[in-house]
Design an enzyme around this catalytic site. Structure first.
Site, PDB file in Angstrom:
ATOM      1  N   THR A  94       0.868  -1.179   0.000  1.00 53.54           N
ATOM      2  CA  THR A  94       0.000   0.000   0.000  1.00 53.54           C
ATOM      3  C   THR A  94       0.901   1.223   0.000  1.00 53.54           C
ATOM      4  O   THR A  94       1.613   1.461   0.982  1.00 53.54           O
ATOM      5  CB  THR A  94      -0.896   0.039   1.255  1.00 53.54           C
ATOM      6  OG1 THR A  94      -1.676  -1.151   1.299  1.00 53.54           O
ATOM      7  CG2 THR A  94      -1.813   1.247   1.225  1.00 53.54           C
ATOM      8  N   LYS A 169      -7.767   1.493  -2.879  1.00 52.55           N
ATOM      9  CA  LYS A 169      -7.376   1.048  -1.537  1.00 52.55           C
ATOM     10  C   LYS A 169      -7.469   2.201  -0.523  1.00 52.55           C
ATOM     11  O   LYS A 169      -8.021   2.045   0.563  1.00 52.55           O
ATOM     12  CB  LYS A 169      -5.944   0.499  -1.603  1.00 52.55           C
ATOM     13  CG  LYS A 169      -5.241   0.305  -0.293  1.00 52.55           C
ATOM     14  CD  LYS A 169      -5.713  -0.911   0.447  1.00 52.55           C
ATOM     15  CE  LYS A 169      -5.037  -0.999   1.819  1.00 52.55           C
ATOM     16  NZ  LYS A 169      -5.551  -2.059   2.640  1.00 52.55           N
ATOM     17  N   LYS A 244      -0.971   5.759   8.569  1.00 55.54           N
ATOM     18  CA  LYS A 244      -0.247   5.837   7.281  1.00 55.54           C
ATOM     19  C   LYS A 244      -1.233   5.961   6.124  1.00 55.54           C
ATOM     20  O   LYS A 244      -1.085   6.821   5.254  1.00 55.54           O
ATOM     21  CB  LYS A 244       0.622   4.575   7.116  1.00 55.54           C
ATOM     22  CG  LYS A 244       1.225   4.412   5.727  1.00 55.54           C
ATOM     23  CD  LYS A 244       1.738   2.992   5.485  1.00 55.54           C
ATOM     24  CE  LYS A 244       1.737   2.657   4.010  1.00 55.54           C
ATOM     25  NZ  LYS A 244       2.089   1.276   3.697  1.00 55.54           N
TER      26      LYS A 244
HETATM   27  P1  NAD Z   1       6.031  -5.635   7.415  1.00 54.17           P
HETATM   28  O1  NAD Z   1       6.820  -4.486   7.911  1.00 54.17           O
HETATM   29  O2  NAD Z   1       5.696  -6.769   8.335  1.00 54.17           O
HETATM   30  O3  NAD Z   1       6.783  -6.282   6.124  1.00 54.17           O
HETATM   31  C1  NAD Z   1       7.489  -5.542   5.175  1.00 54.17           C
HETATM   32  C2  NAD Z   1       8.775  -6.308   4.873  1.00 54.17           C
HETATM   33  O4  NAD Z   1       9.487  -5.634   3.817  1.00 54.17           O
HETATM   34  C3  NAD Z   1       9.721  -6.361   6.073  1.00 54.17           C
HETATM   35  O5  NAD Z   1      10.012  -7.707   6.394  1.00 54.17           O
HETATM   36  C4  NAD Z   1      10.969  -5.593   5.580  1.00 54.17           C
HETATM   37  O6  NAD Z   1      12.177  -6.110   6.106  1.00 54.17           O
HETATM   38  C5  NAD Z   1      10.865  -5.807   4.084  1.00 54.17           C
HETATM   39  N1  NAD Z   1      11.666  -4.860   3.315  1.00 54.17           N
HETATM   40  C6  NAD Z   1      11.799  -3.506   3.501  1.00 54.17           C
HETATM   41  N2  NAD Z   1      12.654  -2.996   2.592  1.00 54.17           N
HETATM   42  C7  NAD Z   1      13.062  -4.035   1.814  1.00 54.17           C
HETATM   43  C8  NAD Z   1      13.956  -4.143   0.706  1.00 54.17           C
HETATM   44  N3  NAD Z   1      14.599  -3.073   0.232  1.00 54.17           N
HETATM   45  N4  NAD Z   1      14.154  -5.371   0.171  1.00 54.17           N
HETATM   46  C9  NAD Z   1      13.542  -6.467   0.660  1.00 54.17           C
HETATM   47  N5  NAD Z   1      12.681  -6.432   1.713  1.00 54.17           N
HETATM   48  C10 NAD Z   1      12.454  -5.214   2.272  1.00 54.17           C
HETATM   49  O7  NAD Z   1       4.711  -5.018   6.797  1.00 54.17           O
HETATM   50  P2  NAD Z   1       3.357  -5.795   6.409  1.00 54.17           P
HETATM   51  O8  NAD Z   1       2.402  -5.758   7.536  1.00 54.17           O
HETATM   52  O9  NAD Z   1       3.707  -7.094   5.780  1.00 54.17           O
HETATM   53  O10 NAD Z   1       2.772  -4.786   5.298  1.00 54.17           O
HETATM   54  C11 NAD Z   1       3.331  -4.723   3.989  1.00 54.17           C
HETATM   55  C12 NAD Z   1       2.452  -3.807   3.136  1.00 54.17           C
HETATM   56  O11 NAD Z   1       1.118  -4.316   3.132  1.00 54.17           O
HETATM   57  C13 NAD Z   1       2.369  -2.367   3.642  1.00 54.17           C
HETATM   58  O12 NAD Z   1       2.403  -1.506   2.539  1.00 54.17           O
HETATM   59  C14 NAD Z   1       1.026  -2.335   4.357  1.00 54.17           C
HETATM   60  O13 NAD Z   1       0.462  -1.033   4.375  1.00 54.17           O
HETATM   61  C15 NAD Z   1       0.217  -3.288   3.510  1.00 54.17           C
HETATM   62  N6  NAD Z   1      -0.921  -3.897   4.201  1.00 54.17           N
HETATM   63  C16 NAD Z   1      -0.767  -4.450   5.433  1.00 54.17           C
HETATM   64  C17 NAD Z   1      -1.857  -5.015   6.084  1.00 54.17           C
HETATM   65  C18 NAD Z   1      -1.720  -5.625   7.464  1.00 54.17           C
HETATM   66  O14 NAD Z   1      -2.746  -5.878   8.100  1.00 54.17           O
HETATM   67  N7  NAD Z   1      -0.507  -5.899   7.943  1.00 54.17           N
HETATM   68  C19 NAD Z   1      -3.108  -5.033   5.464  1.00 54.17           C
HETATM   69  C20 NAD Z   1      -3.239  -4.508   4.179  1.00 54.17           C
HETATM   70  C21 NAD Z   1      -2.127  -3.945   3.557  1.00 54.17           C
END
Ligand code: NAD
Length: 297
Positions: A94, A169, A244
């Protein structure tokens, strides 16, 4: 079945990658976090030694990263220069609409099909493989992305050109954040004026005020046993993510020249809530405790 490079194995990415493997795809995973890589390996995933190794031979690249700057860095700096020719690029993060459009334009200029495909359904939906995908990109790119997304979700909607997945979204989440804030105010006000929260829930959940923030995520502990409020506000969808997405919505509103005053107020309320100790990691519905304690001037 395809060979898929999956980048970003966090709370969402790990179960999504696992479901792609279960659907029969050959998945190679990469994350900059050693803890995330260890969890991926423990779940039986094929952990790549680096981003370049992850991309080798990939027919599709799927990313699930925190914010726009990560998506610009990963796609702009690594994936687009190094992915095999013809690979399909799918960003499920997102992020802001401008970053999504900039990366899609860069991909197109380099000859790649790309879609922005943010999700709704949270970690539970990611684990169950029931996510909703909102997909922006050309009809051809959408047709190629569908079989990959079907391995991770149940509802897959083509929203239009590149970036429109992100637009859909944040429109949804601006509704969620705004309704959550006003549901909290209504329940707090009702209780102070003598209406029991369960009684108010029974009425409103079957009346014209009914919404997801009441029937699924009721912010008052009790009425909905499966809501985060009934497990001490463990997420769910964190307050940090809500804040966010409300900020992203304000940015999108500005770039559209659309005043979004209710969304702006909800954004300010969640940002203020984040200033409290530990609030960021709580479910977004925990803002109820702050709102209920707010007696005004
Ligand atoms: P998270 O922080 O658990 O996971 C993100 C991952 O990306 C981390 O493990 C981080 O180390 C990795 N990362 C960052 N930079 C990187 C790079 N350069 N190369 C490789 N890996 C890298 O976050 P999440 O909860 O999994 O959310 C991810 C996305 O999904 C976000 O944009 C969030 O807004 C969206 N989202 C989350 C939810 C939820 O409920 N958690 C729901 C809908 C959407």
């Amino acid at each position: 079945m395809a060979r898929i490079a999956f980048i970003g194995l966090g709370n969402m990415g790990l179960p999504m990658a696992r479901n792609l493997t279960a659907a029969g795809h050959e998945v190679s995973g990469f994350d900059v976090s050693t803890a995330a890589m260890a969890a991926f390996r423990a779940a039986g995933g094929a952990a790549a030694g680096g981003a370049a190794e992850c991309l080798a031979g990939a027919e599709a690249v799927v990313a699930m990263l925190p914010e726009g700057r990560h998506v610009r860095e990963v796609f702009g700096g690594t994936v687009i220069p190094n992915a095999p020719a013809g690979a399909l690029l799918v960003d499920c993060s997102t992020i802001d609409v401008d970053s999504a459009r900039a990366v899609a334009a860069q991909a197109e200029a380099a000859g790649f099909d790309m879609v922005d495909a943010p999700v709704s359904g949270g970690v539970g939906g990611a684990e169950a493989g029931t996510l909703t995908f909102m997909v922006g990109g050309s009809a051809g790119a959408f047709a190629r992305a569908r079989p990959v997304l079907e391995g991770m979700g149940r509802t897959i909607v083509h929203t239009g050109a590149a970036g429109t997945g992100q637009v859909a979204k944040i429109c949804n989440n601006m509704i969620l954040g705004s309704t959550m804030a006003v549901v909290c105010e209504s329940f707090a006000m009702g209780e102070k004026l003598g209406v029991d929260p369960q009684t108010l829930f029974d009425i409103v959940s079957t009346s014209s005020g009914q919404c997801w923030a009441i029937t699924t995520y009721c912010p008052v502990p009790g009425p909905v046993a499966t809501a985060p409020s009934s497990r001490d506000y463990r997420p769910g969808f964190t307050a940090a993510m809500m804040a966010k997405d409300l900020r992203l919505a304000q940015g999108a509103a500005r770039s559209a020249g659309q005043n979004a005053r209710v969304g702006a107020l909800a954004s300010a309320m969640f940002d203020e809530f984040l200033g409290e100790d530990g609030a960021a990691e709580l479910d977004c519905s925990a803002i109820y405790r702050k709102i209920a304690a707010d007696r005004g001037a």
